[in-house]
Write an enzyme that holds these catalytic residues in place. Structure first.
Site, PDB file in Angstrom:
ATOM      1  N   GLY A  80       0.787  -1.190   0.014  1.00 36.83           N
ATOM      2  CA  GLY A  80      -0.091   0.140  -0.044  1.00 36.83           C
ATOM      3  C   GLY A  80       0.843   1.162  -0.096  1.00 36.83           C
ATOM      4  O   GLY A  80       0.241   2.550  -0.124  1.00 36.83           O
ATOM      5  N   GLY A  82       2.950   2.328  -2.177  1.00 32.97           N
ATOM      6  CA  GLY A  82       2.800   2.984  -3.752  1.00 32.97           C
ATOM      7  C   GLY A  82       1.475   3.804  -3.829  1.00 32.97           C
ATOM      8  O   GLY A  82       1.587   5.071  -4.313  1.00 32.97           O
ATOM      9  N   GLU A 104       3.270   7.917 -18.265  1.00 30.94           N
ATOM     10  CA  GLU A 104       3.471   6.884 -19.045  1.00 30.94           C
ATOM     11  C   GLU A 104       3.859   5.356 -18.269  1.00 30.94           C
ATOM     12  O   GLU A 104       4.555   5.600 -17.631  1.00 30.94           O
ATOM     13  CB  GLU A 104       4.584   7.103 -20.073  1.00 30.94           C
ATOM     14  CG  GLU A 104       4.353   8.391 -20.967  1.00 30.94           C
ATOM     15  CD  GLU A 104       5.583   8.999 -21.635  1.00 30.94           C
ATOM     16  OE1 GLU A 104       6.488   8.810 -20.829  1.00 30.94           O
ATOM     17  OE2 GLU A 104       5.511   9.457 -22.431  1.00 30.94           O
ATOM     18  N   TYR A 116      -3.154   2.562 -10.899  1.00 34.67           N
ATOM     19  CA  TYR A 116      -3.588   3.875 -11.842  1.00 34.67           C
ATOM     20  C   TYR A 116      -5.187   3.729 -12.099  1.00 34.67           C
ATOM     21  O   TYR A 116      -5.982   4.803 -12.133  1.00 34.67           O
ATOM     22  CB  TYR A 116      -2.711   4.194 -13.291  1.00 34.67           C
ATOM     23  CG  TYR A 116      -1.366   4.186 -12.983  1.00 34.67           C
ATOM     24  CD1 TYR A 116      -0.929   4.956 -11.891  1.00 34.67           C
ATOM     25  CD2 TYR A 116      -0.211   3.865 -13.942  1.00 34.67           C
ATOM     26  CE1 TYR A 116       0.535   5.184 -11.379  1.00 34.67           C
ATOM     27  CE2 TYR A 116       1.096   4.041 -13.459  1.00 34.67           C
ATOM     28  CZ  TYR A 116       1.363   4.552 -12.233  1.00 34.67           C
ATOM     29  OH  TYR A 116       2.669   4.862 -11.975  1.00 34.67           O
TER      30      TYR A 116
END
Length: 153
Positions: A80, A82, A104, A116
């Site tokens: 968790g 990140g 990217e 993401y």
């Protein structure tokens, strides 16, 4: 509990150490150092012992930001950290009234892509043969997050 704080050029050696462990094709010291210019922002993720375990680098131009680099020590991945770092990075951008965050990511980096997407990023395109691999090159997936800033009078 880990905390996210601004970092400075003095922490470049620690950033380089994290970078070299976290990425298969890490940035070198000169590249990291170049991201301490006028249009860049850096946030560090620190553990309970105040050791740098991750960082994010943003390039901000007007109302748009690009996530140039984000990484967490491999020993801290999957816990968790990140997500915490990215959420705090996004919160920092919202506070600055940035409207969009671009990035990217390697098409093979399914863990990052999943994070993401979970945070609301959408796919907007790709770059062919963008990243180096052991077997040649791989594509980059382009993603963006629209940041909604509530401006109060």
């Amino acid at each position: 509990m880990a905390q996210v704080l601004p970092i400075s050029l003095e922490q470049l050696p620690q950033m380089l150490a994290v970078e070299q462990l976290a990425h298969p094709y890490p940035w070198d010291e000169a590249t990291l150092k170049s991201c301490f210019g006028r249009f860049y922002q850096q946030l560090g993720l620190f553990d309970d012992d105040e050791q740098l375990i991750g960082f994010s680098i943003l390039q901000c131009l007007f109302e748009e930001a690009t996530l140039m680099n984000i990484c967490v020590m491999p020993s801290c991945q999957g816990k968790g950290f990140g997500k915490l770092l990215l959420e705090q990075t996004i919160a920092s951008l919202k506070a600055q009234y940035i409207e969009v965050l671009l990035l990217e990511v390697r098409v093979s980096n399914t863990a990052a892509i999943g994070l993401y997407r979970h945070l609301g990023f959408i796919e907007t395109g790709s770059r062919r043969n963008y990243y180096h691999t052991a077997n040649g090159r791989e594509d980059a997936l382009l993603m963006e997050l629209r940041l909604h800033c509530d401006i109060q009078a």
